[in-house]
Design a protein around this motif. Structure first.
Motif, PDB file in Angstrom:
ATOM      1  N   THR A  96      52.579  39.794  36.507  1.00 63.57           N
ATOM      2  CA  THR A  96      52.972  39.765  35.108  1.00 63.57           C
ATOM      3  C   THR A  96      52.289  40.896  34.355  1.00 63.57           C
ATOM      4  N   THR A  97      52.784  41.155  33.170  1.00 64.81           N
ATOM      5  CA  THR A  97      52.204  42.207  32.355  1.00 64.81           C
ATOM      6  C   THR A  97      50.823  41.822  31.828  1.00 64.81           C
ATOM      7  N   TRP A  98      50.486  40.539  31.918  1.00 60.37           N
ATOM      8  CA  TRP A  98      49.142  40.069  31.576  1.00 60.37           C
ATOM      9  C   TRP A  98      48.836  38.862  32.442  1.00 60.37           C
ATOM     10  N   SER A  99      47.590  38.739  32.907  1.00 53.83           N
ATOM     11  CA  SER A  99      47.187  37.623  33.749  1.00 53.83           C
ATOM     12  C   SER A  99      46.039  36.867  33.097  1.00 53.83           C
ATOM     13  N   GLU A 100      46.271  35.596  32.755  1.00 54.98           N
ATOM     14  CA  GLU A 100      45.212  34.782  32.164  1.00 54.98           C
ATOM     15  C   GLU A 100      44.047  34.596  33.137  1.00 54.98           C
ATOM     16  N   ARG A 101      44.338  34.435  34.403  1.00 53.07           N
ATOM     17  CA  ARG A 101      43.271  34.216  35.384  1.00 53.07           C
ATOM     18  C   ARG A 101      42.406  35.461  35.547  1.00 53.07           C
ATOM     19  N   HIS A 102      43.031  36.612  35.611  1.00 55.58           N
ATOM     20  CA  HIS A 102      42.249  37.842  35.777  1.00 55.58           C
ATOM     21  C   HIS A 102      41.450  38.166  34.516  1.00 55.58           C
ATOM     22  N   ALA A 103      42.024  37.845  33.361  1.00 59.40           N
ATOM     23  CA  ALA A 103      41.273  38.022  32.114  1.00 59.40           C
ATOM     24  C   ALA A 103      40.052  37.112  32.101  1.00 59.40           C
ATOM     25  N   ALA A 104      40.211  35.881  32.593  1.00 62.31           N
ATOM     26  CA  ALA A 104      39.089  34.943  32.651  1.00 62.31           C
ATOM     27  C   ALA A 104      38.011  35.457  33.600  1.00 62.31           C
ATOM     28  N   PHE A 105      38.423  36.017  34.725  1.00 62.04           N
ATOM     29  CA  PHE A 105      37.454  36.589  35.667  1.00 62.04           C
ATOM     30  C   PHE A 105      36.682  37.723  34.999  1.00 62.04           C
ATOM     31  N   ALA A 106      37.397  38.607  34.308  1.00 60.42           N
ATOM     32  CA  ALA A 106      36.748  39.735  33.642  1.00 60.42           C
ATOM     33  C   ALA A 106      35.807  39.259  32.540  1.00 60.42           C
ATOM     34  N   ALA A 107      36.152  38.140  31.899  1.00 63.55           N
ATOM     35  CA  ALA A 107      35.372  37.633  30.772  1.00 63.55           C
ATOM     36  C   ALA A 107      34.214  36.735  31.203  1.00 63.55           C
ATOM     37  N   GLY A 108      33.939  36.681  32.497  1.00 63.80           N
ATOM     38  CA  GLY A 108      32.768  35.959  32.978  1.00 63.80           C
ATOM     39  C   GLY A 108      32.930  34.455  33.094  1.00 63.80           C
ATOM     40  N   LEU A 109      34.177  33.964  33.044  1.00 61.24           N
ATOM     41  CA  LEU A 109      34.373  32.513  33.072  1.00 61.24           C
ATOM     42  C   LEU A 109      34.397  31.928  34.473  1.00 61.24           C
ATOM     43  N   GLY A 110      34.615  32.745  35.494  1.00 61.10           N
ATOM     44  CA  GLY A 110      34.617  32.193  36.841  1.00 61.10           C
ATOM     45  C   GLY A 110      35.284  33.102  37.847  1.00 61.10           C
ATOM     46  N   THR A 111      35.343  32.635  39.089  1.00 62.70           N
ATOM     47  CA  THR A 111      35.949  33.411  40.172  1.00 62.70           C
ATOM     48  C   THR A 111      37.090  32.615  40.797  1.00 62.70           C
ATOM     49  N   PHE A 112      37.831  33.293  41.623  1.00 64.93           N
ATOM     50  CA  PHE A 112      39.003  32.686  42.236  1.00 64.93           C
ATOM     51  C   PHE A 112      38.614  31.681  43.322  1.00 64.93           C
ATOM     52  N   ALA A 113      39.521  30.726  43.532  1.00 67.78           N
ATOM     53  CA  ALA A 113      39.388  29.739  44.592  1.00 67.78           C
ATOM     54  C   ALA A 113      40.390  30.062  45.692  1.00 67.78           C
ATOM     55  N   LEU A 114      40.254  29.398  46.820  1.00 67.69           N
ATOM     56  CA  LEU A 114      41.215  29.560  47.907  1.00 67.69           C
ATOM     57  C   LEU A 114      42.634  29.278  47.413  1.00 67.69           C
ATOM     58  N   SER A 115      42.753  28.347  46.482  1.00 65.46           N
ATOM     59  CA  SER A 115      44.051  27.960  45.917  1.00 65.46           C
ATOM     60  C   SER A 115      44.530  28.922  44.835  1.00 65.46           C
ATOM     61  N   LYS A 116      43.768  29.988  44.583  1.00 64.90           N
ATOM     62  CA  LYS A 116      44.096  31.028  43.596  1.00 64.90           C
ATOM     63  C   LYS A 116      43.830  30.610  42.155  1.00 64.90           C
ATOM     64  N   HIS A 117      43.296  29.416  41.945  1.00 60.87           N
ATOM     65  CA  HIS A 117      42.883  29.040  40.601  1.00 60.87           C
ATOM     66  C   HIS A 117      41.512  29.660  40.319  1.00 60.87           C
ATOM     67  N   ILE A 118      41.073  29.566  39.076  1.00 55.60           N
ATOM     68  CA  ILE A 118      39.759  30.072  38.709  1.00 55.60           C
ATOM     69  C   ILE A 118      38.776  28.910  38.659  1.00 55.60           C
ATOM     70  N   ILE A 119      37.667  29.053  39.381  1.00 58.41           N
ATOM     71  CA  ILE A 119      36.605  28.048  39.355  1.00 58.41           C
ATOM     72  C   ILE A 119      35.653  28.399  38.220  1.00 58.41           C
ATOM     73  N   THR A 120      35.644  27.587  37.181  1.00 61.76           N
ATOM     74  CA  THR A 120      34.733  27.776  36.059  1.00 61.76           C
ATOM     75  C   THR A 120      33.558  26.812  36.195  1.00 61.76           C
ATOM     76  N   GLU A 121      32.654  26.846  35.239  1.00 60.51           N
ATOM     77  CA  GLU A 121      31.556  25.879  35.236  1.00 60.51           C
ATOM     78  C   GLU A 121      32.077  24.455  35.041  1.00 60.51           C
ATOM     79  N   LYS A 122      33.288  24.322  34.518  1.00 63.05           N
ATOM     80  CA  LYS A 122      33.916  23.010  34.374  1.00 63.05           C
ATOM     81  C   LYS A 122      35.062  22.828  35.356  1.00 63.05           C
ATOM     82  N   GLY A 123      34.999  23.532  36.469  1.00 62.61           N
ATOM     83  CA  GLY A 123      35.976  23.357  37.529  1.00 62.61           C
ATOM     84  C   GLY A 123      37.257  24.140  37.330  1.00 62.61           C
TER      85      GLY A 123
END
Length: 274
Positions: free
Chosen positions: A159-186
């Motif tokens: 997509t022209t913008w990715s919420e998950r990649h923005a979250a990764f860049a913003a320090g909220l978490g990293t990717f999971a095997l399932s491609k979701h972002i693992i944050t401090e709140k899961g």
């Protein structure tokens, strides 16, 4: 306004805005009326000129040239703010059993997304009132999806913008095997973001590897009803998308699945590193 002000605004909306609760008139079952979708959010910020955004655009294995950098969305951009809205225990618990998405999960996915839009709109309206420019890519007319069917080694949907990649860049978490972002709140939750020429303090990234928070424990593998996740290959996005597309007519205008997000170690917290 700073990130603390945004946190305060969002906390007040989470508890006080009726849009974060299910309206009885649209509830799939009467007893679901009043269901709360989200708990208090997490907020992170990346500098708009962070080299990660240029890398996302340059590397087709990440996103590719279709991706628009913050500067392309908003010339003169200074900050990218990402917000994670974690789903409540009631929503998460409801989706742990069976192969079909629960009614609570469906409501949190669709009506919950309506609340997220209201929340992001409230913040950006306040910023504009203070004289700052803002863009919310997810709701901008330039937001678009491209499905790649020609190169299996590259991402299936970009997509022209990715919420998950923005979250990764913003320090909220990293990717999971399932491609979701693992944050401090899961992983159970939804993301929203906006780009602005207001300057906010950058959130440090406590990681370097894109999958640093994932233990690759494989718990999400058997959770997928269509075996779209494997330890050696990660998520097969076309298989997952086919599953979601197949569910849409059954639950229209709502849809969802996310069985891989629940009853796993990263459901509602970052798992302890092995």
């Amino acid at each position: 306004m700073d990130l603390k002000n945004i946190q305060t605004m969002l906390d007040e909306l989470i508890t006080g805005d009726s849009a974060n609760r299910l309206d009885a008139e649209i509830a799939l079952r009467p007893e679901l009326a009043g269901l709360r979708f989200f708990d208090a959010p997490l907020i992170g910020c990346a500098a708009a000129n962070d080299p990660l955004f240029a890398q996302m655009k340059a590397d087709p294995a990440i996103i590719g040239p279709m991706f628009l950098t913050p500067e392309e969305w908003l010339p003169g951009a200074k900050s990218v703010v990402s917000v994670f809205f974690p789903k409540t225990e009631e929503v998460r618990q409801s989706n742990r059993e069976g192969d079909l998405p629960s009614a609570q999960w469906l409501h949190a996915r669709i009506e919950g997304q309506d609340f997220i839009r209201r929340a992001i709109d409230a913040i950006t309206a306040q910023l504009r009132a203070e004289g700052f420019r803002t863009v919310v890519p997810q709701y901008d007319e330039r937001f678009a999806l491209h499905v790649n069917n020609s190169a299996p080694a590259l991402p299936h949907c970009v997509t022209t913008w990715s919420e998950r990649h923005a979250a990764f860049a913003a320090g909220l978490g990293t990717f999971a095997l399932s491609k979701h972002i693992i944050t401090e709140k899961g992983v159970c939750g939804r993301f929203g973001s906006f780009i602005t020429d207001a300057v906010f303090s950058v959130t440090p990234r406590a990681y370097t590897d894109p999958y640093e928070y994932c233990n690759f424990c494989g718990a999400c593998v058997p959770r997928c009803p269509v075996q779209a996740i494997s330890l050696d290959g990660g998520k097969n996005v076309p298989v997952c998308k086919t599953r979601l597309d197949g569910l849409k007519p059954r639950f229209a205008p709502r849809y969802g699945c996310a069985k891989c997000q629940v009853r796993v170690p990263c459901e509602s917290s970052r798992p302890t590193k092995k």
